[in-house]
Design a protein around this motif. Structure first.
Motif, PDB file in Angstrom:
ATOM      1  N   GLN A 179     -31.334 -44.722  -4.650  1.00 11.96           N
ATOM      2  CA  GLN A 179     -30.671 -44.123  -5.841  1.00 11.96           C
ATOM      3  C   GLN A 179     -31.547 -43.328  -6.618  1.00 11.96           C
ATOM      4  O   GLN A 179     -31.395 -42.427  -7.442  1.00 11.96           O
ATOM      5  N   LEU A 180     -33.194 -43.882  -6.446  1.00 11.44           N
ATOM      6  CA  LEU A 180     -33.960 -43.079  -7.154  1.00 11.44           C
ATOM      7  C   LEU A 180     -34.129 -41.623  -6.817  1.00 11.44           C
ATOM      8  O   LEU A 180     -34.275 -40.828  -7.646  1.00 11.44           O
ATOM      9  N   TRP A 181     -33.840 -41.142  -5.433  1.00 17.28           N
ATOM     10  CA  TRP A 181     -33.733 -39.895  -5.121  1.00 17.28           C
ATOM     11  C   TRP A 181     -32.425 -39.398  -5.809  1.00 17.28           C
ATOM     12  O   TRP A 181     -32.424 -37.925  -6.205  1.00 17.28           O
ATOM     13  N   GLY A 182     -31.329 -39.972  -5.753  1.00 15.76           N
ATOM     14  CA  GLY A 182     -30.210 -39.327  -6.411  1.00 15.76           C
ATOM     15  C   GLY A 182     -30.347 -39.129  -8.175  1.00 15.76           C
ATOM     16  O   GLY A 182     -29.984 -38.166  -8.679  1.00 15.76           O
ATOM     17  N   MET A 183     -31.125 -39.997  -8.526  1.00 14.96           N
ATOM     18  CA  MET A 183     -31.446 -39.945 -10.070  1.00 14.96           C
ATOM     19  C   MET A 183     -32.157 -38.860 -10.252  1.00 14.96           C
ATOM     20  O   MET A 183     -32.148 -38.061 -11.478  1.00 14.96           O
ATOM     21  N   LEU A 185     -31.995 -35.946  -8.433  1.00 16.83           N
ATOM     22  CA  LEU A 185     -31.303 -34.839  -8.162  1.00 16.83           C
ATOM     23  C   LEU A 185     -30.023 -34.704  -8.839  1.00 16.83           C
ATOM     24  O   LEU A 185     -29.489 -33.430  -9.109  1.00 16.83           O
ATOM     25  N   LEU A 186     -29.450 -35.671  -9.623  1.00 14.62           N
ATOM     26  CA  LEU A 186     -28.283 -35.609 -10.341  1.00 14.62           C
ATOM     27  C   LEU A 186     -28.412 -34.497 -11.549  1.00 14.62           C
ATOM     28  O   LEU A 186     -27.565 -33.605 -11.689  1.00 14.62           O
ATOM     29  N   PRO A 187     -29.495 -34.695 -12.258  1.00 12.07           N
ATOM     30  CA  PRO A 187     -29.460 -33.452 -13.454  1.00 12.07           C
ATOM     31  C   PRO A 187     -29.656 -32.137 -12.891  1.00 12.07           C
ATOM     32  O   PRO A 187     -29.041 -31.325 -13.767  1.00 12.07           O
ATOM     33  N   LEU A 188     -30.350 -32.056 -11.756  1.00 13.02           N
ATOM     34  CA  LEU A 188     -30.538 -30.607 -11.050  1.00 13.02           C
ATOM     35  C   LEU A 188     -28.954 -30.064 -10.634  1.00 13.02           C
ATOM     36  O   LEU A 188     -28.624 -28.942 -10.620  1.00 13.02           O
ATOM     37  N   ALA A 189     -28.118 -31.236 -10.101  1.00 11.92           N
ATOM     38  CA  ALA A 189     -26.913 -30.679  -9.338  1.00 11.92           C
ATOM     39  C   ALA A 189     -26.126 -30.250 -10.491  1.00 11.92           C
ATOM     40  O   ALA A 189     -25.416 -29.366 -10.614  1.00 11.92           O
ATOM     41  N   THR A 213     -28.120 -33.737  -2.986  1.00 12.84           N
ATOM     42  CA  THR A 213     -27.623 -35.148  -3.931  1.00 12.84           C
ATOM     43  C   THR A 213     -26.785 -35.836  -2.988  1.00 12.84           C
ATOM     44  O   THR A 213     -27.012 -37.038  -2.931  1.00 12.84           O
ATOM     45  N   ILE A 214     -25.958 -35.176  -2.261  1.00 18.30           N
ATOM     46  CA  ILE A 214     -24.938 -36.058  -1.110  1.00 18.30           C
ATOM     47  C   ILE A 214     -25.909 -36.609  -0.006  1.00 18.30           C
ATOM     48  O   ILE A 214     -25.621 -37.905   0.215  1.00 18.30           O
ATOM     49  N   ALA A 215     -26.709 -36.154   0.479  1.00 17.38           N
ATOM     50  CA  ALA A 215     -27.552 -36.530   1.620  1.00 17.38           C
ATOM     51  C   ALA A 215     -28.529 -37.595   1.046  1.00 17.38           C
ATOM     52  O   ALA A 215     -29.021 -38.715   1.785  1.00 17.38           O
ATOM     53  N   ALA A 216     -28.955 -37.631  -0.217  1.00 16.00           N
ATOM     54  CA  ALA A 216     -30.050 -38.588  -0.597  1.00 16.00           C
ATOM     55  C   ALA A 216     -29.402 -39.905  -1.251  1.00 16.00           C
ATOM     56  O   ALA A 216     -29.919 -40.825  -0.986  1.00 16.00           O
ATOM     57  N   HIS A 217     -28.085 -39.677  -1.824  1.00 12.08           N
ATOM     58  CA  HIS A 217     -27.416 -40.827  -2.365  1.00 12.08           C
ATOM     59  C   HIS A 217     -26.019 -40.561  -2.513  1.00 12.08           C
ATOM     60  O   HIS A 217     -25.400 -39.871  -3.454  1.00 12.08           O
ATOM     61  N   LEU A 218     -25.237 -41.232  -1.563  1.00 12.01           N
ATOM     62  CA  LEU A 218     -23.683 -40.631  -1.503  1.00 12.01           C
ATOM     63  C   LEU A 218     -23.131 -41.166  -2.731  1.00 12.01           C
ATOM     64  O   LEU A 218     -22.316 -40.188  -3.054  1.00 12.01           O
ATOM     65  N   LEU A 219     -23.196 -42.033  -3.531  1.00 11.01           N
ATOM     66  CA  LEU A 219     -22.357 -42.157  -4.701  1.00 11.01           C
ATOM     67  C   LEU A 219     -22.801 -41.249  -5.818  1.00 11.01           C
ATOM     68  O   LEU A 219     -21.869 -40.644  -6.452  1.00 11.01           O
TER      69      LEU A 219
END
Length: 734
Positions: A179-183, A185-189, A213-219
């Motif tokens: 989830q840290l990876w998703g965290m 990427l989400l602002p950039l997404a 973002t999808i590949a790093a953390h699906l949710l």
């Protein structure tokens, strides 16, 4: 007057309320604020990079990272393969968001797996304010709004937990490293998707960031996809064009991430969705009433402390709502907040409405608190700017300060520091306690941890077999420092039983039901080695092999392959496999080498070879030799069957197991509790099992690459055709 929502300040020129960014040298000040907070993070979290035994989900992530590193160093593509260490094995890398582990495994070639994990966690936490700032700027927010949003990002601490807060990731927290990876990427997404949908800019970049973002953390990727709808809906006058742009970005992102999405969807039926999570808060979340109670009492952003962030969030929300009709960015931010909040409400509130969302049955809805947190940070940034402007205006009206703008700013800055200081002190204390525990754990690792690791090495030298050192579900657990022994085994990157994961593999539901007092369960799970206190020992018959310090290693006579009689089938699916096999598992039938076939999700079960009422007293056959390398997805056994029976490999079933009997390829069969096997007639046989990774990753990656090229090239071609040349012959282009 100018508008803070459009990136400017409201105060007129010469007014002390004007932002420093209005001065020629003032553009650096937002970055100074941001840099000061990043420095704070780097200092107070400085213990996090120290490699010690993990006690939370980082244990699993470290194990997966190490597996990927081994695959890379052995010259294999790590996108899929048989991951054997947890839950009796699984093809986890194509059922899960494995990009962080693949990239971490590549980094580990240089640093080693432990430091690859700890340093990415440390830097990910410490530097995240920079990404919050960058995402806000991509959406067009004022530098001060973005700087304050980033500066406030370390302060989040919530009652529901598992959001964008240190406790979700740190050593003393939950260790949700993916989830840290998703965290990040989400602002950039959000930022790149907003630019693409609202302005028709940079489709390729938006699709790429969305795919990552999808590949790093699906949710997180799921929320990023749904957010495209928000960006399309905030301007009705341009709705059709925006819907088209959102579709381009969304479809493009899915195609670029097809190497993750396609295997996941194609093999979804083999992903467990069991009773230990379903119907509980893990999937369903807490409901609107409880969550709104937390929100309005400050517990979503400021658990058990002064509501510093909460006040700024509500102030920013008030500003955004005030400007809602005139500013689409304000509408977008309110929409993102509302979308995240409604998803966070979960099934108690949404009920059957959730069926409208694809794959909603597999969503961990409580985790959407992270969207509430990220949107809340940008609202808090707006609130901080507005309250700062109002505060400076009030201060500048004080008689003796009117002619002293520098002093007005000094008083304002001092007031701001006082306002947030308690929250920063609390976060610093939290990190310091975690650092103290890490240092204490390091000292124990050097003594008891070394003893434990030495016993693991002795077991590995004696040959393959699973290790057992207690259950996660047990009330009493032996520990090394703060680390339970079952977690210490996973830290050693060995195949083990005990670190139960409810959604990990088809074997997860039955692993929860393992009884350490039942000898048949040890044999069924191929547990060969038990590590326990010297004074205790396992509650089953075993041979003591070695002692180190307070621990001892015991060995049992078990193997990975077994010949079993096949009982009439059990009908099960991905939601009830554990429940359907539980009665058999508790009976004496496993000890009698009699297992029912599994008719799973409509697939055929292996044919029964015996009647339960006429079960022979003698075993159906013996394994004369076996060679098992589950880390490479391979096993080979020579068996002698006394009667028609089934040769069972004690690892989770997967349709991608390639099974041969005497050189002839046969269909893999599912046998209780959740294993893979092959039917054989009476006689001597050689049976092989080999996991074949999901095919044609090259094609899926090529599709992603071509999609990016198309999203980059096609808009440029279309623009070139609609804009005439500036000179020369329009026909020839001369």
């Amino acid at each position: 007057m100018q508008d803070t929502l459009e990136g400017e300040d409201l105060a007129p020129a010469g007014d002390p309320r004007r932002s420093p960014s209005d001065t020629p040298s003032g553009s650096r000040w937002p970055l100074v604020v941001l840099g000061a907070v990043v420095l704070f993070n780097l200092v107070v979290l400085r213990a996090e990079p120290q490699p010690v035994l993990n006690l939370n989900d980082s244990t699993i992530h470290g194990s997966m990272l190490a597996w990927a590193n081994t695959r890379i160093e052995d010259g294999h593509l790590p996108l899929d393969g048989w991951y054997p260490d947890v839950s009796l094995g699984s093809s986890r890398f194509h059922h899960y968001q494995s990009l962080p582990h693949v990239l971490g495994g590549a980094l580990a070639v240089l640093t080693g797996p432990e430091r690859a994990l700890t340093w990415t966690l440390y830097l990910g936490l410490a530097l995240w304010p920079i990404v919050v700032y960058a995402g806000g700027r991509l959406m067009g927010w004022n530098p001060w709004v973005c700087a304050f949003a980033g500066a406030l990002s370390p302060l989040i601490v919530s009652e529901p937990q598992l959001g964008y807060e240190w406790g979700s990731y740190a050593w003393r927290g939950y260790g949700t490293w993916a989830q840290l990876w998703g965290m990040w990427l989400l602002p950039l997404a959000w930022g790149t998707s907003w630019r693409a949908v609202s302005q028709g800019r940079s489709y390729a970049i938006a699709a790429l960031v969305l795919a990552l973002t999808i590949a790093a953390h699906l949710l997180t990727g799921y929320l990023a996809l749904l957010s495209l709808g928000v960006f399309a809906l905030v301007k009705w006058s341009d709705l059709l064009r925006r819907v088209g742009r959102a579709a381009v970005v969304g479809l493009g992102g899915i195609l670029v991430a097809s190497w993750v999405v396609v295997p996941l969807v194609v093999d979804r039926v083999w992903t467990v969705n069991d009773e230990f999570s379903r119907g509980k808060i893990y999937y369903d979340s807490f409901g609107a009433r409880r969550i709104l109670g937390w929100l309005f009492t400050g517990q979503v952003f400021d658990r058990n402390r002064a509501p510093v962030v909460t006040i700024l969030v509500f102030a920013g929300l008030a500003v955004a709502l005030w400007r809602f009709g005139r500013h689409e960015r304000a509408r977008a931010l309110v929409g993102l907040s509302l979308l995240s909040l409604v998803l966070f409400f979960g099934r108690p509130t949404l009920g059957d409405v959730l069926h409208l969302l694809p794959g909603s049955g597999d969503l961990f809805l409580r985790r959407f608190v992270f969207g509430v947190h990220l949107a809340g940070l940008y609202l808090a940034g707006i609130g901080a700017v507005r309250l700062g402007q109002l505060g400076l205006g009030l201060i500048s009206r004080v008689g003796w300060l009117k002619a002293r703008p520098a002093l007005v700013w000094a008083v304002g800055v001092a007031a701001a520091i006082v306002f947030v200081s308690s929250a920063f002190v609390e976060r610093g204390s939290w990190a310091a306690r975690g650092g103290q525990w890490i240092h204490e754990q390091a000292a124990v690792d050097a003594t008891e941890g070394a003893d434990f690791g030495a016993l693991v090495d002795i077991g590995l030298e004696r040959g393959p077999g699973r290790f057992f050192a207690g259950m996660r579900s047990s009330a009493m657990k032996d520990t090394i420092g703060q680390v339970p022994l079952y977690a210490a085994l996973v830290n050693q990157h060995v195949e083990s039983v005990g670190f139960t994961r409810p959604t990990w593999s088809l074997s997860s539901p039955i692993e929860y039901r393992f009884s350490s007092f039942n000898p048949a369960h040890y044999e069924l799970f191929a547990i060969r080695y038990v590590i326990d206190e010297v004074a205790d020992g396992p509650p089953v018959q075993a041979e003591r092999i070695a002692e180190r310090g307070r621990f001892a290693l015991w060995e049992l006579d078990t193997g990975y392959v077994e010949v079993v009689d096949v009982l009439p089938p059990i009908v099960a699916d991905r939601t009830n496999l554990g429940l359907q096999t539980a009665e058999w598992f508790r009976s004496d039938l496993p000890a009698r080498h009699a297992n029912p076939g599994i008719a799973f999700e409509g697939h055929d079960a292996p044919p029964a070879t015996v009647d339960p009422d006429e079960l022979p007293d003698t075993p159906p056959g013996v394994v004369t030799s076996e060679t098992v390398e589950l880390g490479d997805g391979r096993a080979r056994a020579t068996v002698s069957a006394e009667r028609p029976s089934l040769v069972m490999l004690k690892t989770s079933f997967d349709p991608r197991w390639r099974v041969t009997v005497d050189g002839r390829v046969v269909e893999p069969q599912m046998i209780a509790p959740s294993f893979v096997g092959a039917s054989v007639p009476a006689g001597d046989h050689v049976v092989t099992f080999e996991y074949e990774p999901f095919p044609r990753y090259d094609v899926l990656l090529l599709i992603g690459g071509l999609t990016l090229v198309g999203l980059w090239a096609v808009p440029r071609i279309l623009r070139a055709r609609t804009v005439p040349p500036s000179g020369g012959d329009e026909t020839t282009g001369a």
